[in-house]
Enzyme design. Structure first.
Site, PDB file in Angstrom:
ATOM      1  N   TYR A 165       0.845  -1.210   0.000  1.00 40.59           N
ATOM      2  CA  TYR A 165       0.000   0.000   0.000  1.00 40.59           C
ATOM      3  C   TYR A 165       0.875   1.253   0.000  1.00 40.59           C
ATOM      4  O   TYR A 165       0.609   2.208  -0.715  1.00 40.59           O
ATOM      5  CB  TYR A 165      -0.927   0.023   1.227  1.00 40.59           C
ATOM      6  N   ILE A 166       1.945   1.214   0.815  1.00 42.25           N
ATOM      7  CA  ILE A 166       2.805   2.401   0.911  1.00 42.25           C
ATOM      8  C   ILE A 166       3.490   2.659  -0.427  1.00 42.25           C
ATOM      9  O   ILE A 166       3.569   3.797  -0.891  1.00 42.25           O
ATOM     10  CB  ILE A 166       3.836   2.239   2.051  1.00 42.25           C
TER      11      ILE A 166
ATOM     12  N   LYS B 135       1.221   4.437  -2.680  1.00 39.97           N
ATOM     13  CA  LYS B 135       1.027   5.835  -2.281  1.00 39.97           C
ATOM     14  C   LYS B 135       2.237   6.688  -2.712  1.00 39.97           C
ATOM     15  O   LYS B 135       2.087   7.788  -3.233  1.00 39.97           O
ATOM     16  CB  LYS B 135       0.838   5.932  -0.757  1.00 39.97           C
TER      17      LYS B 135
ATOM     18  N   VAL C 223      -0.271   7.594   9.453  1.00 43.86           N
ATOM     19  CA  VAL C 223       0.349   6.458  10.136  1.00 43.86           C
ATOM     20  C   VAL C 223      -0.273   5.217   9.508  1.00 43.86           C
ATOM     21  O   VAL C 223      -1.495   5.033   9.554  1.00 43.86           O
ATOM     22  CB  VAL C 223       0.059   6.489  11.651  1.00 43.86           C
ATOM     23  N   GLN C 224       0.566   4.410   8.875  1.00 40.36           N
ATOM     24  CA  GLN C 224       0.046   3.218   8.191  1.00 40.36           C
ATOM     25  C   GLN C 224      -0.460   2.205   9.221  1.00 40.36           C
ATOM     26  O   GLN C 224       0.282   1.797  10.115  1.00 40.36           O
ATOM     27  CB  GLN C 224       1.164   2.605   7.326  1.00 40.36           C
ATOM     28  N   LEU C 225      -1.715   1.835   9.074  1.00 40.89           N
ATOM     29  CA  LEU C 225      -2.319   0.848   9.988  1.00 40.89           C
ATOM     30  C   LEU C 225      -2.512  -0.474   9.252  1.00 40.89           C
ATOM     31  O   LEU C 225      -2.699  -0.465   8.037  1.00 40.89           O
ATOM     32  CB  LEU C 225      -3.659   1.366  10.500  1.00 40.89           C
TER      33      LEU C 225
ATOM     34  N   ASP D  20      -5.500  11.433   6.394  1.00 45.47           N
ATOM     35  CA  ASP D  20      -6.329  10.212   6.393  1.00 45.47           C
ATOM     36  C   ASP D  20      -7.711  10.503   6.993  1.00 45.47           C
ATOM     37  O   ASP D  20      -8.619   9.683   6.884  1.00 45.47           O
ATOM     38  CB  ASP D  20      -5.665   9.101   7.227  1.00 45.47           C
TER      39      ASP D  20
ATOM     40  N   PRO E 124     -11.146  -6.037  -8.678  1.00 48.93           N
ATOM     41  CA  PRO E 124     -10.421  -4.792  -8.396  1.00 48.93           C
ATOM     42  C   PRO E 124     -10.738  -3.707  -9.439  1.00 48.93           C
ATOM     43  O   PRO E 124     -11.464  -3.975 -10.394  1.00 48.93           O
ATOM     44  CB  PRO E 124      -8.956  -5.241  -8.483  1.00 48.93           C
ATOM     45  N   GLY E 125     -10.176  -2.524  -9.223  1.00 49.53           N
ATOM     46  CA  GLY E 125     -10.318  -1.438 -10.205  1.00 49.53           C
ATOM     47  C   GLY E 125     -11.477  -0.508  -9.920  1.00 49.53           C
ATOM     48  O   GLY E 125     -11.845   0.303 -10.773  1.00 49.53           O
TER      49      GLY E 125
ATOM     50  N   VAL F 227     -13.146   0.934  -6.049  1.00 53.79           N
ATOM     51  CA  VAL F 227     -12.865   1.845  -4.926  1.00 53.79           C
ATOM     52  C   VAL F 227     -11.363   1.885  -4.601  1.00 53.79           C
ATOM     53  O   VAL F 227     -10.825   2.937  -4.235  1.00 53.79           O
ATOM     54  CB  VAL F 227     -13.688   1.422  -3.683  1.00 53.79           C
ATOM     55  N   GLY F 228     -10.684   0.755  -4.747  1.00 52.41           N
ATOM     56  CA  GLY F 228      -9.264   0.658  -4.352  1.00 52.41           C
ATOM     57  C   GLY F 228      -8.402   1.794  -4.878  1.00 52.41           C
ATOM     58  O   GLY F 228      -7.787   2.537  -4.088  1.00 52.41           O
TER      59      GLY F 228
HETATM   60  P1  NDP Z   1     -14.033  -3.683   9.543  1.00 56.30           P
HETATM   61  O1  NDP Z   1     -13.829  -5.129   9.789  1.00 56.30           O
HETATM   62  O2  NDP Z   1     -13.361  -2.693  10.411  1.00 56.30           O
HETATM   63  O3  NDP Z   1     -15.596  -3.369   9.578  1.00 56.30           O
HETATM   64  C1  NDP Z   1     -16.507  -4.200   8.941  1.00 56.30           C
HETATM   65  C2  NDP Z   1     -17.891  -3.686   9.188  1.00 56.30           C
HETATM   66  O4  NDP Z   1     -18.792  -4.547   8.507  1.00 56.30           O
HETATM   67  C3  NDP Z   1     -18.285  -3.695  10.665  1.00 56.30           C
HETATM   68  O5  NDP Z   1     -19.001  -2.515  10.975  1.00 56.30           O
HETATM   69  C4  NDP Z   1     -19.165  -4.915  10.795  1.00 56.30           C
HETATM   70  O6  NDP Z   1     -20.203  -4.783  11.733  1.00 56.30           O
HETATM   71  C5  NDP Z   1     -19.791  -5.005   9.415  1.00 56.30           C
HETATM   72  N1  NDP Z   1     -20.139  -6.379   9.075  1.00 56.30           N
HETATM   73  C6  NDP Z   1     -19.354  -7.476   9.172  1.00 56.30           C
HETATM   74  N2  NDP Z   1     -20.048  -8.569   8.821  1.00 56.30           N
HETATM   75  C7  NDP Z   1     -21.286  -8.154   8.515  1.00 56.30           C
HETATM   76  C8  NDP Z   1     -22.462  -8.824   8.102  1.00 56.30           C
HETATM   77  N3  NDP Z   1     -22.487 -10.139   7.938  1.00 56.30           N
HETATM   78  N4  NDP Z   1     -23.556  -8.092   7.857  1.00 56.30           N
HETATM   79  C9  NDP Z   1     -23.547  -6.758   8.037  1.00 56.30           C
HETATM   80  N5  NDP Z   1     -22.456  -6.056   8.417  1.00 56.30           N
HETATM   81  C10 NDP Z   1     -21.340  -6.758   8.656  1.00 56.30           C
HETATM   82  O7  NDP Z   1     -13.629  -3.466   8.009  1.00 56.30           O
HETATM   83  P2  NDP Z   1     -13.265  -2.104   7.233  1.00 56.30           P
HETATM   84  O8  NDP Z   1     -14.379  -1.153   7.367  1.00 56.30           O
HETATM   85  O9  NDP Z   1     -11.896  -1.668   7.546  1.00 56.30           O
HETATM   86  O10 NDP Z   1     -13.225  -2.668   5.744  1.00 56.30           O
HETATM   87  C11 NDP Z   1     -14.387  -3.161   5.111  1.00 56.30           C
HETATM   88  C12 NDP Z   1     -14.009  -3.725   3.746  1.00 56.30           C
HETATM   89  O11 NDP Z   1     -13.484  -2.667   2.959  1.00 56.30           O
HETATM   90  C13 NDP Z   1     -12.911  -4.792   3.803  1.00 56.30           C
HETATM   91  O12 NDP Z   1     -13.136  -5.727   2.764  1.00 56.30           O
HETATM   92  C14 NDP Z   1     -11.644  -4.030   3.521  1.00 56.30           C
HETATM   93  O13 NDP Z   1     -10.656  -4.830   2.953  1.00 56.30           O
HETATM   94  C15 NDP Z   1     -12.158  -3.003   2.543  1.00 56.30           C
HETATM   95  N6  NDP Z   1     -11.385  -1.775   2.520  1.00 56.30           N
HETATM   96  C16 NDP Z   1     -11.069  -1.313   1.289  1.00 56.30           C
HETATM   97  C17 NDP Z   1     -10.361  -0.163   1.148  1.00 56.30           C
HETATM   98  C18 NDP Z   1     -10.060   0.290  -0.218  1.00 56.30           C
HETATM   99  O14 NDP Z   1      -9.195   1.112  -0.398  1.00 56.30           O
HETATM  100  N7  NDP Z   1     -10.776  -0.201  -1.231  1.00 56.30           N
HETATM  101  C19 NDP Z   1      -9.880   0.603   2.298  1.00 56.30           C
HETATM  102  C20 NDP Z   1     -10.353   0.089   3.573  1.00 56.30           C
HETATM  103  C21 NDP Z   1     -11.061  -1.073   3.649  1.00 56.30           C
HETATM  104  P3  NDP Z   1     -19.925  -4.612  13.338  1.00 56.30           P
HETATM  105  O15 NDP Z   1     -19.551  -3.170  13.506  1.00 56.30           O
HETATM  106  O16 NDP Z   1     -21.214  -4.952  13.961  1.00 56.30           O
HETATM  107  O17 NDP Z   1     -18.808  -5.553  13.669  1.00 56.30           O
END
Ligand code: NDP
Length: 322
Positions: A72-73, A76, A119-121, A145, A292-293, A295-296
């Site tokens: 990812y870095i 960026k 800060v990369q998480l 961020d 892919p292609g 939101v990423g």
């Molecule tokens: P998290 O694990 O932090 O959050 C997931 C959320 O989805 C939680 O709020 C959770 O609910 C909810 N959830 C999980 N399972 C279910 C279900 N069965 N039904 C309904 N809701 C559900 O993930 P992120 O938000 O960080 O990431 C989400 C997705 O986006 C991932 O696939 C990640 O890889 C992707 N992503 C993509 C990015 C990009 O640049 N395209 C950047 C960041 C993330 P609850 O709160 O109740 O646990």
């Protein structure tokens, strides 16, 4: 022979509803992010000539050496270099203590020549780390961020002009704009409520005047909720969870999911899929983002946009460019 259905397929536009197969218009994040990056490169060039060599500067702070973070870095840093942003990668060893991480953040906060700090998480450390404390140590003025409480609070109150909007939801909004579908007055459904994706997406849609429903893992009637969405944004991290027959005909479907599933036909033995079952959703949605292609690539482009925005704000306060 050119049938209406095949013409529809070639053009990539929706149509032929009412029982016959139709496909959604694909909203390309690759294309949209390229346009954003080109616009930003011009803006950076303008800054350089107007403010004698001034360049927006970004620091990416990493703890440890996770492979996914490294990837990812590097994307960026590459995007920053293409745009003309001066990006610096600061890597601390996984043995770094929380105090050392905080000290590094404070020194960047105080450096007037840096406009953005991320800060990369996740933090890859052998020591206990409070990622909330670390995220909030980044100066709100440099928090490109958009993850600090200050920026999240401003967004939740609709103060969109004075905060940094987190990059993934900001990218989703840009993709929604590309569809030409007006958000105001629409019913939007967001699946997920994380700090990075779901919660800020909810706020952003709300303050763009949609009526918003937030769903999460305890939502008991997910298909019904999804079926009400004119605009659906999914960030659940569950491979292909949203099925096409849940989706409202003609809806805008934005899929943030990045999930690796086994695929023996690939050399790597796996492939990436979203949180939406693309093939079936494609037959009902009006617009859909691919994975892919989709939101990423937008996430990286929006990080660059926030960095340029931060530099612009700096120049407003410091017209001499320093
Ligand atoms: P998290 O694990 O932090 O959050 C997931 C959320 O989805 C939680 O709020 C959770 O609910 C909810 N959830 C999980 N399972 C279910 C279900 N069965 N039904 C309904 N809701 C559900 O993930 P992120 O938000 O960080 O990431 C989400 C997705 O986006 C991932 O696939 C990640 O890889 C992707 N992503 C993509 C990015 C990009 O640049 N395209 C950047 C960041 C993330 P609850 O709160 O109740 O646990």
């Amino acid at each position: 022979m050119l049938t209406l259905a095949s013409l529809s397929l070639r053009l990539g536009v929706s149509g032929c509803r009412g029982g016959r197969r139709s496909i959604a218009t694909v909203v390309s994040g690759n294309k949209t992010s390229r346009l954003v990056r080109e616009r930003l490169a011009l803006e950076v060039e303008r800054m350089r000539s107007r403010f004698s060599g001034f360049r927006p500067a970004l620091v990416v702070l990493q703890v440890g050496d996770r492979d996914d973070s490294n990837l990812y870095i590097s994307s960026k840093l590459k995007a920053a270099a293409q745009i003309g942003i001066d990006a610096r990668h600061v890597r601390l060893p996984s043995s770094a203590t929380q105090d050392e991480v905080l000290q590094n953040i404070l020194s960047v906060n105080e450096n007037p020549f840096v406009h953005g700090l991320i800060v990369q998480l996740p933090l890859d450390s052998v020591n206990p780390m409070d990622s909330e404390l670390i995220t909030n140590a980044v100066s709100p003025d440099k928090d490109v961020d958009g993850l600090s409480c200050i920026n999240a609070g401003k967004l939740s109150r609709g103060d969109l002009k004075n905060c940094f909007i987190p990059c993934t939801p900001n990218g989703c909004m840009e993709l929604i704009r590309q569809t030409g579908v007006s958000v105001a007055g629409k019913h939007a459904v967001v699946i997920g409520r994380s700090k990075i994706v779901g919660a800020p997406m909810h706020d952003l849609l709300l303050w763009n005047h949609a009526t918003v429903t937030s769903c999460h893992s305890k939502t008991t009637d997910l298909p019904e909720q999804v079926g009400r969405a004119d605009i659906l944004v999914v960030g659940a991290g569950r491979a292909e969870m949203v099925r096409g027959d849940w989706v409202k005909e003609g809806a805008v479907v934005i899929d943030c999911g990045i999930n690796h599933v086994p695929d023996e036909t690939k050399a790597s033995g796996k492939r990436v899929v979203g949180d939406v079952h693309y093939a079936s959703a494609n037959e009902r949605a009006g617009f859909i983002t691919p994975v892919p292609g989709g939101v990423g690539p937008m996430t990286v482009a929006m990080l660059m946009e926030n960095t340029v925005l931060s530099a612009q704000r700096f120049l407003l306060k410091n017209p001499a460019g320093r």
